[in-house]
Design an enzyme around this catalytic site. Sequence first.
Site, mmCIF file in Angstrom:
data_model
loop_
_atom_site.group_PDB
_atom_site.id
_atom_site.type_symbol
_atom_site.label_atom_id
_atom_site.label_comp_id
_atom_site.label_asym_id
_atom_site.label_seq_id
_atom_site.Cartn_x
_atom_site.Cartn_y
_atom_site.Cartn_z
ATOM 1 N N ARG A 80 0.831 -1.197 0.000
ATOM 2 C CA ARG A 80 0.000 0.000 0.000
ATOM 3 C C ARG A 80 0.872 1.256 0.000
ATOM 4 O O ARG A 80 0.560 2.240 -0.665
ATOM 5 C CB ARG A 80 -0.953 -0.012 1.200
ATOM 6 N N LYS A 183 -2.741 6.381 1.336
ATOM 7 C CA LYS A 183 -2.663 6.844 2.731
ATOM 8 C C LYS A 183 -1.796 8.098 2.814
ATOM 9 O O LYS A 183 -0.692 8.081 3.359
ATOM 10 C CB LYS A 183 -2.146 5.724 3.635
HETATM 11 C C1 PLP Z 1 -5.604 3.653 7.475
HETATM 12 C C2 PLP Z 1 -7.013 3.853 7.056
HETATM 13 C C3 PLP Z 1 -7.974 2.827 7.154
HETATM 14 C C4 PLP Z 1 -7.699 1.504 7.802
HETATM 15 O O1 PLP Z 1 -6.761 0.709 7.138
HETATM 16 P P1 PLP Z 1 -6.114 -0.527 7.862
HETATM 17 O O2 PLP Z 1 -5.128 -1.032 6.890
HETATM 18 O O3 PLP Z 1 -7.194 -1.503 8.130
HETATM 19 O O4 PLP Z 1 -5.511 -0.026 9.132
HETATM 20 C C5 PLP Z 1 -9.251 3.066 6.653
HETATM 21 N N1 PLP Z 1 -9.578 4.274 6.116
HETATM 22 C C6 PLP Z 1 -8.689 5.269 6.034
HETATM 23 C C7 PLP Z 1 -9.107 6.559 5.443
HETATM 24 C C8 PLP Z 1 -7.378 5.109 6.497
HETATM 25 O O5 PLP Z 1 -6.510 6.116 6.412
#
Ligand code: PLP
Length: 339
Positions: A80, A183
């Site tokens: 990711r 992210k």
């Molecule tokens: C980090 C995040 C998540 C959750 O992702 P995980 O990999 O399950 O921790 C969900 N939505 C957003 C907007 C995020 O930034």
Amino acid sequence: MKNIDWNNIGFDYMPTNCNVRAYYKDGAWSELEYTDNEYINMHMATTCLHYGLECFEGLKAFRGADGKVRLFRADENGRRMESSARKLCLPVPPVEMFVKACYEVVKRNIEFVPPYESGASLYLRPVLLGTKVGIGVKASHEAMFFVFCSPVGPYFKGGMKPIKVIIDRVQDRAAPRGTGDIKAGGNYASSIFSGEKAHQLGYSNVMYLDATEHKYIEECGAANFFGIKDGKYITPKSPSILPSITNKSLRTLAEDMGLKVEERPVPVEELASFEEAGACGTAAVISPIGYVFDIDTEEKITYGDGQTVGKTCLALYNKLQDIQYGRAEDKFGWTIEII
Ligand SMILES: *Cc1c(COP(=O)(O)O)cnc(C)c1O
């Protein structure tokens, strides 16, 4: 193990032994460096400070019932971060480097991994920053990657408790062709205003809708959304949703439990038809949703009695935590043991 009051730690930064760093310059990544320095030194014209050329990750390591420490799905977080870096035109940290950095951070801070009984864990924060110095808006061909960690308490002290969420169209988190699917710190910047407003009104999360029509559910705060009905696990599909690794894991476990998994647009009107609903992410695994209030239509939805965790949410939560804490066989190969 460190002499820490493990039963009373929250979700805060705590200093540890060391963090790991790597630098990208002249077309190549440096070796990993280990340091106890908690500060990073940068020029005031560094691009990440002005134009948001930054992305991050969040993952956890757990001390299991058998005493072994396991890191959960670090390769997924690595992939990711690769896609985040590509979309931000930042140097891409290879997955192998990412996983090694995470592994080493846990290993070198092993005494900071909370004891099994505490229900706490070690949170890892990998970060990628564009470090080119300049004031023009352009891609950064220099970058800094680092991973630090901090012990964190269980999200729900004293057991899981349903949360209250608000549907508020005051702010969109991400546009369909924007950066919602990576992210990037900037996505958090564009959700802070509505998040603060929700907290003031007594809600823990904002349910974000699609930015084009405000008709479909996107995310629940910084977590993905899912609903349960008629033996199905239903989760929204959209180009501006961040692909949660917890959601991906829950989909696999849901199928394993005999539920049918649907990934498709979920209209707001469908909310009332779910038997259970939840928000999912690394921090809490699942936050069951007890109550939803739409601030514009004034519609109110309560799941069950609004106070009790639904049986499917609880079963999914236990299944995932059993793997993370080594109580169940890791049949999908999701964890790496730290040795
Ligand atoms: C980090 C995040 C998540 C959750 O992702 P995980 O990999 O399950 O921790 C969900 N939505 C957003 C907007 C995020 O930034």
